[in-house]
Design an enzyme around this catalytic site. Sequence first.
Site, short mmCIF file in Angstrom:
data_model
loop_
_atom_site.label_atom_id
_atom_site.label_comp_id
_atom_site.label_asym_id
_atom_site.label_seq_id
_atom_site.Cartn_x
_atom_site.Cartn_y
_atom_site.Cartn_z
N PHE A 129 20.58 29.28 46.97
CA PHE A 129 21.26 29.19 48.27
C PHE A 129 20.85 27.88 48.91
CE2 PHE A 129 21.55 29.70 52.88
CZ PHE A 129 22.89 30.03 52.99
N ASP A 214 14.85 22.05 47.46
CA ASP A 214 15.30 22.63 48.72
C ASP A 214 14.15 23.50 49.22
OD1 ASP A 214 16.30 24.13 50.78
OD2 ASP A 214 18.20 24.62 49.79
N LYS A 244 14.47 25.05 58.91
CA LYS A 244 13.89 26.32 59.34
C LYS A 244 12.54 26.14 60.03
CE LYS A 244 16.53 29.70 56.79
NZ LYS A 244 17.24 29.38 55.56
#
Length: 394
Positions: A129, A214, A244
């Site tokens: 993702f 990532d 995040k």
Amino acid sequence: MARPLMDTYSPPDIDFERGEGAYLHARGGARYLDFISGIAVNGLGHCHPAAVAALKAQAETLWHTSNMFRVPGQIELAEKYCRDSFADRVFFTNSGTEAMECALKTARHYHFANGRPDRYRIITFTGAFHGRTFGAINAGGNPAYLEGFGPRMEGFDQVAFGDHDALKAAVTEETAAILIEPVQGEGGVRAVPDVCLRGLRELCDEHGLLLIYDEVQSGAGRTGKLWAHEWAGSAQPDIMAVAKGVGGGFPMGACLTTDAAGAHMKIGTHGSTFGGNPLAMAVGNAVYDELTRPGFLDHVTAIANTLRQQLSGLVDAHSGKVAELRGRGLLIGLKLKDGYVNKSLAAKAREHHLLMGAAGDNVARLAPPLIIDETHVREAVAALDAALGALEPQ
Ligand SMILES: *Cc1c(COP(=O)(O)O)cnc(C)c1O
């Protein structure tokens, strides 16, 4: 109530109005232990005094100038990121998916600038993702996120997670880079073994490929290292996307690169109106200073060990319902057995005032604030024990 909003989410019927440390307070007074922290975002917990002070001070001084003008907080934060990582260059964004876009563009542009525009393909993995922009959904390759959004974008080759032979076979003359999450988050909280990250680094070196991590979810201290790939030692990337937790709740992200991979991103090649704005940089610097305070990451590792130990006890006690414990540090997955549903477990946990999330592969996800202590661990494990006990087959 939800009428004017797109129906892209289905939140439970709770309105949170205040956050404090590891707790969220709902309208009406109920208190919940937050073991998902905005999906691995509020690493310092809610309303950490250092972050609040930094944001307040900046809010009274200067909000925004755009990147037409120098933002001193960007230089300060970029210097810290580079001091403590593989990186030499940083581009600031507002989100994880934008950090990924910058990473993908940087990888392709590197080969273009080196006279190989034909090398544009990027290898990714099943269960990945990377966000929700067009580039990121095509990189992620999840059919559910691609359906209905037009033709697939050219240039992404997906191989099965963990299939080394398929990976080697996927590398061609046109391959530009390999993109991987050191710990898959949404895909089911699956940690990539350290030896595999080192193998990826070697494969990239052998073929002149760029290695892109990532670390949007696995970074910012979540696994007990500043960046999860540090556990693997000599497996540094050329490019890394973060977001995040680096903003602790203020929307921000960054794309970090080596000089070799990023130096060709010149004036006009990329940009952002808001990326790295003074408010984000004030909070980003404050959050980073907390994460890198001596002893902070040791605390994460110690409390993660305590939590994981107690969770393995729960897995044993509920072995008819839970298959295994996954993840690394404070990014934790409980893979449920067939017949039991991760979202139902999260709903049951909520009844016991514990907030948790769900991930792919029928995994229930825990990503508590990094500042939790043993009291929070005991409270969470008791709530989860009760929730698992009450979980019915579906
Ligand atoms: C959340 C996430 C993203 C996307 O970040 P947004 O801020 O939601 O755009 C990208 N990659 C990973 C690994 C993530 O967990």
